[in-house]
Design a protein around this motif. Sequence first.
Motif, PDB file in Angstrom:
ATOM      1  N   UNK A 158       0.825  -1.208   0.000  1.00  0.00           N
ATOM      2  CA  UNK A 158       0.000   0.000   0.000  1.00  0.00           C
ATOM      3  C   UNK A 158       0.856   1.253   0.000  1.00  0.00           C
ATOM      4  N   UNK A 159       1.874   1.287   0.850  1.00  0.00           N
ATOM      5  CA  UNK A 159       2.718   2.478   0.940  1.00  0.00           C
ATOM      6  C   UNK A 159       3.544   2.679  -0.327  1.00  0.00           C
ATOM      7  N   UNK A 160       3.944   1.589  -0.946  1.00  0.00           N
ATOM      8  CA  UNK A 160       4.684   1.750  -2.197  1.00  0.00           C
ATOM      9  C   UNK A 160       3.781   2.345  -3.268  1.00  0.00           C
ATOM     10  N   UNK A 161       2.583   1.820  -3.379  1.00  0.00           N
ATOM     11  CA  UNK A 161       1.656   2.275  -4.416  1.00  0.00           C
ATOM     12  C   UNK A 161       1.286   3.740  -4.253  1.00  0.00           C
ATOM     13  N   UNK A 162       1.007   4.150  -3.013  1.00  0.00           N
ATOM     14  CA  UNK A 162       0.480   5.488  -2.777  1.00  0.00           C
ATOM     15  C   UNK A 162       1.534   6.530  -2.406  1.00  0.00           C
ATOM     16  N   UNK A 163       2.735   6.086  -2.004  1.00  0.00           N
ATOM     17  CA  UNK A 163       3.742   7.043  -1.547  1.00  0.00           C
ATOM     18  C   UNK A 163       5.096   6.838  -2.256  1.00  0.00           C
ATOM     19  N   UNK A 164       5.711   5.699  -2.033  1.00  0.00           N
ATOM     20  CA  UNK A 164       7.108   5.508  -2.454  1.00  0.00           C
ATOM     21  C   UNK A 164       7.272   5.358  -3.962  1.00  0.00           C
ATOM     22  N   UNK A 165       6.206   5.009  -4.667  1.00  0.00           N
ATOM     23  CA  UNK A 165       6.304   4.839  -6.122  1.00  0.00           C
ATOM     24  C   UNK A 165       6.707   6.138  -6.815  1.00  0.00           C
TER      25      UNK A 165
ATOM     26  N   UNK B 265      19.903  14.332  -8.876  1.00  0.00           N
ATOM     27  CA  UNK B 265      18.813  15.114  -8.287  1.00  0.00           C
ATOM     28  C   UNK B 265      17.600  14.264  -7.910  1.00  0.00           C
ATOM     29  N   UNK B 266      17.485  13.056  -8.443  1.00  0.00           N
ATOM     30  CA  UNK B 266      16.345  12.208  -8.078  1.00  0.00           C
ATOM     31  C   UNK B 266      16.441  11.727  -6.628  1.00  0.00           C
ATOM     32  N   UNK B 267      17.577  11.955  -5.997  1.00  0.00           N
ATOM     33  CA  UNK B 267      17.751  11.526  -4.603  1.00  0.00           C
ATOM     34  C   UNK B 267      16.700  12.136  -3.682  1.00  0.00           C
ATOM     35  N   UNK B 268      16.231  13.356  -3.987  1.00  0.00           N
ATOM     36  CA  UNK B 268      15.240  13.995  -3.136  1.00  0.00           C
ATOM     37  C   UNK B 268      13.889  14.138  -3.825  1.00  0.00           C
ATOM     38  N   UNK B 269      13.725  13.467  -4.946  1.00  0.00           N
ATOM     39  CA  UNK B 269      12.445  13.471  -5.653  1.00  0.00           C
ATOM     40  C   UNK B 269      11.556  12.407  -5.001  1.00  0.00           C
ATOM     41  N   UNK B 270      10.575  12.840  -4.250  1.00  0.00           N
ATOM     42  CA  UNK B 270       9.750  11.893  -3.503  1.00  0.00           C
ATOM     43  C   UNK B 270       8.408  12.532  -3.140  1.00  0.00           C
ATOM     44  N   UNK B 271       7.478  11.709  -2.756  1.00  0.00           N
ATOM     45  CA  UNK B 271       6.182  12.168  -2.261  1.00  0.00           C
ATOM     46  C   UNK B 271       6.407  12.994  -0.994  1.00  0.00           C
ATOM     47  N   UNK B 272       5.649  14.084  -0.790  1.00  0.00           N
ATOM     48  CA  UNK B 272       5.829  14.888   0.429  1.00  0.00           C
ATOM     49  C   UNK B 272       5.763  14.076   1.720  1.00  0.00           C
TER      50      UNK B 272
ATOM     51  N   UNK C  82      18.775  -1.138  -6.557  1.00  0.00           N
ATOM     52  CA  UNK C  82      17.477  -0.988  -5.894  1.00  0.00           C
ATOM     53  C   UNK C  82      16.450  -0.350  -6.829  1.00  0.00           C
ATOM     54  N   UNK C  83      16.861   0.592  -7.637  1.00  0.00           N
ATOM     55  CA  UNK C  83      15.941   1.287  -8.539  1.00  0.00           C
ATOM     56  C   UNK C  83      15.599   0.465  -9.769  1.00  0.00           C
ATOM     57  N   UNK C  84      16.450  -0.457 -10.147  1.00  0.00           N
ATOM     58  CA  UNK C  84      16.244  -1.215 -11.388  1.00  0.00           C
ATOM     59  C   UNK C  84      15.202  -2.308 -11.239  1.00  0.00           C
ATOM     60  N   UNK C  85      15.006  -2.818 -10.032  1.00  0.00           N
ATOM     61  CA  UNK C  85      14.152  -3.983  -9.839  1.00  0.00           C
ATOM     62  C   UNK C  85      12.756  -3.619  -9.353  1.00  0.00           C
ATOM     63  N   UNK C  86      11.842  -4.582  -9.472  1.00  0.00           N
ATOM     64  CA  UNK C  86      10.491  -4.403  -8.946  1.00  0.00           C
ATOM     65  C   UNK C  86      10.553  -4.184  -7.442  1.00  0.00           C
ATOM     66  N   UNK C  87       9.577  -3.440  -6.914  1.00  0.00           N
ATOM     67  CA  UNK C  87       9.628  -3.049  -5.506  1.00  0.00           C
ATOM     68  C   UNK C  87       9.627  -4.233  -4.554  1.00  0.00           C
ATOM     69  N   UNK C  88       9.072  -5.377  -4.975  1.00  0.00           N
ATOM     70  CA  UNK C  88       9.015  -6.537  -4.089  1.00  0.00           C
ATOM     71  C   UNK C  88      10.339  -7.316  -4.079  1.00  0.00           C
TER      72      UNK C  88
END
Length: 270
Positions: A135-142, A153-160, A224-230
């Motif tokens: 749930x958190x990946x889908x709604x926040x961490x994705x 610069x993507x290091x700080x690109x994230x959901x608030x 970590x970024x290349x693979x599926x979240x699971x």
Amino acid sequence: MASSTLESAWTYLITHFSDFQLACLGSFFLHESVFFLSGLPYIFLERAGWLSKYKIQTKNNTPAAQEKCITRLLLYHFCVNLPVMIFSYPVFKFMGMRSSLPLPSWKVISSQILFYFILEDFVFYWGHRILHTKWLYKHVHSVHHEYATPFGLTSEYAHPAEILFLGFATIIGPAITGPHLITLWLWMMLRVLETVEAHCGYHFPWSLSNFLPLYGGADFHDYHHRLLYTKSGNYSSTFVYMDWIFGTDKGYRKLKVLKSMGEETVDKET
């Protein structure tokens, strides 16, 4: 000589600006300067194709994707980061943060910053694993994982919500110890440089991970970024031992072994 110059510069700051201005506005300005000055060069490297032999992934981000990242970052920094710095100021003051002279010794500064790195890595690891639940990946961490090919610069690109959640890992150490402001600034600068490097997308011969065995670096986090979240693993921010202890780096270590075997085979054939 260096110490007296630093103290003179610090005296100028504390006599011309208030504690609030230095701790909030000064910290924000310092953060933005270090973040963008260290992160923007990787965009130029990617666009120009320079040093491409050190690029971890062959895929490049489009200029539109890079510009979207920068635009969102400015929005998040002014609307999330800056208010957090302002509202957390009373907490830091209550815990003993000061900006007055004398400046702390380098022994005190280095020991506190080492403690911050260790504590931040521990808290970040568990917070990051939680963000990889469904749930958190889908709604926040994705949001952070929109960039499967990260650049600095993507290091700080994230959901608030993630900025607040994982930002806690960065400020918990200083909040506990109530450091001198110069220690806080040095910690912030090093943490920014570390996370930009981890997301830069390049593994250079001079990368820290080649010299510090416990340091993760770009190759570790790029996986970590290349693979599926699971299946991604490699949840730590700075070091590698948390993932090793809890077995969340098995896929990465296996890939490294296979890659090493492949390189040895090529060497033998040539």
